[in-house]
Design an enzyme around this catalytic site. Structure first.
Site, mmCIF file in Angstrom:
data_model
loop_
_atom_site.group_PDB
_atom_site.id
_atom_site.type_symbol
_atom_site.label_atom_id
_atom_site.label_comp_id
_atom_site.label_asym_id
_atom_site.label_seq_id
_atom_site.Cartn_x
_atom_site.Cartn_y
_atom_site.Cartn_z
ATOM 1 N N ASN A 1 -10.143 0.882 -3.694
ATOM 2 C CA ASN A 1 -9.197 2.000 -3.669
ATOM 3 C C ASN A 1 -7.928 1.601 -4.411
ATOM 4 O OD1 ASN A 1 -8.146 4.666 -2.335
ATOM 5 N ND2 ASN A 1 -6.553 3.152 -1.955
ATOM 6 N N GLU A 2 -7.660 2.267 -5.514
ATOM 7 C CA GLU A 2 -6.405 2.112 -6.266
ATOM 8 C C GLU A 2 -6.108 0.670 -6.673
ATOM 9 O OE1 GLU A 2 -3.121 3.993 -4.277
ATOM 10 O OE2 GLU A 2 -3.896 6.004 -4.652
ATOM 11 N N ASN B 1 -7.783 9.629 -6.762
ATOM 12 C CA ASN B 1 -6.591 9.888 -5.956
ATOM 13 C C ASN B 1 -5.545 10.512 -6.869
ATOM 14 O OD1 ASN B 1 -8.041 8.509 -4.036
ATOM 15 N ND2 ASN B 1 -6.670 6.750 -3.922
ATOM 16 N N TYR C 1 3.780 13.840 -6.194
ATOM 17 C CA TYR C 1 4.432 12.735 -6.896
ATOM 18 C C TYR C 1 4.707 13.062 -8.360
ATOM 19 C CZ TYR C 1 3.095 9.988 -2.811
ATOM 20 O OH TYR C 1 2.952 9.516 -1.541
ATOM 21 N N TRP D 1 -5.766 14.228 1.955
ATOM 22 C CA TRP D 1 -5.014 13.071 2.436
ATOM 23 C C TRP D 1 -3.813 13.583 3.218
ATOM 24 C CZ3 TRP D 1 -6.570 8.302 2.806
ATOM 25 C CH2 TRP D 1 -5.639 7.328 3.181
ATOM 26 N N LYS E 1 1.625 13.376 5.533
ATOM 27 C CA LYS E 1 0.743 14.263 4.771
ATOM 28 C C LYS E 1 -0.374 14.858 5.615
ATOM 29 C CE LYS E 1 1.508 12.068 0.274
ATOM 30 N NZ LYS E 1 2.318 10.915 0.720
#
Length: 759
Positions: free
Chosen positions: A386-387, A441, A447, A521, A542
């Site tokens: 993940n990321e 994501n 953002y 999310w 969130k």
């Protein structure tokens, strides 16, 4: 027969680092498990929650006369555990989310002392290294004793059941299943019979098959069976579970048994049409879940986990991304029973170790995840990362993903692998094609950019990767119950924007069949002690539901109106009570054909219907305005008060709004860059062999003069918790993420000084 005894009660706890020999002189407090020492400070903000070594001690009664093996079973302890029995070190486990065991056969005494040192201090070799959630410390899941006969299913195969049920080929006509049993024998060599009984939900025997083997210290027996015309596990439509009962017998006497609920299913990720379950296309309407909640941290009870599942089912979701680590076995059981399609993953998140580039701990956690959860039919996808690219790794994403993906494939060939790419990874990066499928994501509308930008991204990625289906693994916006507005906009933190955001993005996602699934999310607000955002410290807001699970936000009801088959009706913005406008628009969510609304008893005409959204204009009267909505037998109500001026208690102060993680509107990446720089019309140059804004921040920091330049212009950057994440990027990359993220003249001023410093 194996017997599991829970030993959660009557432990002693010391929140202090000391040597084991000094424990006797310390004053310990009484606790029961599950337990975490970060229940309060892990969500208070400041990124200063206690991360260190603590001790758990228990007086343990063991059956000294037991003729067989005894195992000590930990379902999880975060993140490093060293375990001692009667002063003897049993071993060490690294990784805070998977189970582990120790064989304590022969160690039983009349009086036994169990001591466990648990530590959640940052360790560069143990994942996760950095992430946007609190790493709660503690023995936060169950601890058990397991007593077995001398011949038993292997308990030390990475704390698995020792039995693996593989669905080698499944169709509507027949299902081919392979049952592999690992056998441990602590006695003399003997002949062992293994039997598989396949039972339907009503308890009827479908078939039985057995096999024998001569077993010395260890052995393995595999039995292949075929079920004709199986009833398939069909997700939430019909989560049908057979029981696979596997037994071991010696001389006709049963000595061990495993009962494995098994849902038979087949699936496909089609390049054009998305996800298919049992030959039928299913849109994966998913949420992500973190395991923590108010008052207990990550030390959840079974009742807590059942409540989580009921909230997810009530929402109408059919899939869950269990982020960003291994979850409780009990919750995977709930997923099997509920028919949820599951994405399970390891905490290989954000960055690779600086001291262990092989990511050996991530590899071991991947093996643990798969072996411990192999038999959960709800799990369709193994998440390998993940990321990871967010830190600007030295290795290519293709190398990183390939290594972990290979381990997952080695462990399990019956499921697919996937990964969650960070939003700034290039759309044409070859790593997208390493795993069987891929997801993103993306946070357009929070953002960066606007929610409508998802349309452009989806089309762009598909164009650059023709024939590639994909999912959206994360998307969301902060929604805080205190803040309200009549004019919702990006990053205002209001419940109204939170709902509008989710309406907008879901409308976009539903247009594309090759987007096989999407994961909100998050389903629940969760602890992240580094955060100070929207006027709330220590929390990622969130979620569709609050951290304490007591309040469903308006966005929850939006998804319910779109996903649930159960009749529902909900008036939005109920918490926005004081209204200063003469006329307001009341928005109602309902999956019914029509909605009627009354205002102080008088009917109100429908202004507009858009799918499951119903809009009514209300001319407010002085004082109280009672609103009631009806749809068939359903009713809902709200009350609004007409006031002369806006209630400023609903509006987030500007200084609080600017604390948010942002890359636009001149907020300059979390207010890192509070200077501008002199006017400069000259283009930037990048002489070879010298530092520049094209170099990663961490490269510049290795040079003392380079560090001085950054501190001169960007001192606030060094103080923020997110700085660790951003060191893997260059200033130019940060600037390019969003126009205006760094003032151009500031970038030029920094570069002009950096290019005088030799690398």
């Amino acid at each position: 027969m194996s017997k599991k005894i829970n030993i959660n009660e009557n432990w002693k706890f010391l929140k202090e680092a000391c040597s084991r020999v000094d424990l006797a002189e310390k004053k310990l407090e009484s606790v029961d498990l599950p337990h975490s020492w970060n229940v309060e400070d892990g969500v208070s903000g400041g990124n200063n929650y206690h991360r260190g070594l603590c001790w758990y001690v228990k007086e343990l009664e063991l059956d000294q006369d037991h003729k067989g093996n005894i195992y000590l079973d930990f379902e999880a302890a975060n993140s490093v555990a060293e375990v001692y029995l009667n002063g003897e070190k049993l071993g060490r486990h690294e990784g805070g989310y998977s189970g582990f065991r120790f064989d304590i056969t022969g160690l039983a005494k009349e009086k036994n002392i169990l001591e466990v040192a648990v530590e959640n201090t940052h360790n560069e070799d143990i994942y996760p290294l950095f992430a946007d959630f609190t790493f709660y410390g503690g023995i936060y899941r169950d601890v058990n004793l397991i007593y077995t006969n001398p011949v038993h299913f292997e308990k030390m195969d990475l704390a698995s059941s020792g039995v693996y049920v593989s669905q080698t080929s499944v169709s509507n006509e027949e299902a081919h299943v392979s049952v592999r049993s690992l056998i441990n024998n602590s006695g003399s060599e003997t002949n062992v019979e293994c039997q598989v009984q396949w039972m339907d939900e009503e308890g009827n025997l479908v078939l039985a098959k057995s096999s024998e083997a001569l077993v010395d210290e260890s052995g393995e027996i595999t039995i292949d069976i075929t079920i004709d015309h199986p009833i398939l596990w069909n997700g939430i439509e019909n989560p049908y579970l057979y029981k696979c009962i596997v037994t071991l017998s010696v001389d006709g006497q049963e000595v061990d048994r495993e009962v494995i609920p098994t849902g038979l299913r087949f699936f496909e990720f089609n390049e054009d049409k998305g996800f298919f379950l049992n030959g039928k296309r299913v849109q994966l309407n998913g949420v992500s879940r973190h395991q923590d909640r108010a008052g207990v941290g990550n030390a959840l009870s079974r009742e807590d986990q059942i409540e989580d599942m009921e909230l997810i089912k009530d929402l109408g979701a059919n899939s869950i991304r269990l982020a960003h680590y291994q979850h409780n076995q009990f919750f995977y059981d709930l997923c099997d029973k509920a028919g949820m399609v599951i994405w399970a993953e390891i905490p290989y998140i954000s960055k690779t170790s600086d001291t262990d580039p092989t990511a050996s701990n991530a590899i071991s956690q991947m093996r643990e995840l798969i072996r411990q959860n192999y038999n959960h039919s709800s799990i369709i996808m193994w998440g390998v990362q993940n990321e990871i690219g967010i830190m600007g790794e030295e290795k290519t994403m293709e190398e990183i993903v390939s290594e972990i993906n290979a381990i997952a494939k080695e462990e399990d060939t019956t499921r697919v692998t996937t990964q969650a790419q960070v939003m700034m990874t290039p759309e044409d990066d070859p790593s997208h094609h390493v795993t069987d499928t891929v997801a993103w994501n993306k946070y357009y509308g929070w953002y960066v950019g606007n929610a409508e930008d998802f349309d452009g991204f989806i089309n762009s990625f598909r164009t650059k990767n023709p024939g590639k289906s994909f999912g959206i693994s994360e998307y969301g916006a902060e929604g805080i119950l205190s803040w309200h507005t009549d004019e919702p906009k990006v990053r205002d933190y209001t419940e109204e924007y939170h709902a509008l955001y989710h309406e907008t993005v879901l409308d976009i996602f539903n247009k594309y069949d090759y987007v096989w699934g999407t994961y909100v999310w998050n389903c629940f607000d969760f602890g992240s002690d580094m955060r100070d955002e929207g006027g709330v410290q220590g929390m990622n807001n969130k979620g569709l539901v609050t951290f304490d699970r007591k309040t469903k936000k308006d966005a929850y009801y939006w998804y319910q109106s779109m996903w649930s088959r159960n009749p529902m009706l909900h008036i939005t913005s109920k918490r926005f009570v004081d209204r200063h406008l003469d006329t307001i628009t009341v928005k109602v969510y309902s999956n019914q054909e029509s909605v009627e609304l009354t205002h102080n008893g008088s009917p109100v005409a429908l202004k507009e219907k858009n799918g499951t959204r119903f809009y009514f204009d209300i001319k407010l009267e002085e004082g109280s305005n009672e609103i009631e909505a009806k749809a068939g037998s359903l009713t809902d109500s709200a009350r609004f008060e007409k006031v002369a001026e806006p209630n400023m208690a609903y509006i987030l102060p500007e200084e609080e709004r600017k604390k948010g993680i942002s890359m636009e509107d001149g907020e300059n990446v979390m207010n890192w860059f509070d200077a501008n720089g002199p006017e400069d019309n000259e283009p930037m140059s990048f002489p070879e062999g010298y530092l520049s804004v094209n170099d990663k921040i961490k490269v510049i920091l290795k040079n003392e003069s380079g560090e001085e330049v950054l501190k001169k212009y960007m001192a606030p950057m060094f103080e923020h918790a997110m700085f660790k994440m951003m060191k893997g990027f260059s200033l130019m990359q940060i600037s390019n993420m969003q126009e205006g993220a760094i003032p151009e003249n500031l970038l030029k001023a920094v570069n002009k000084e950096l290019i005088t410093i030799k690398k």
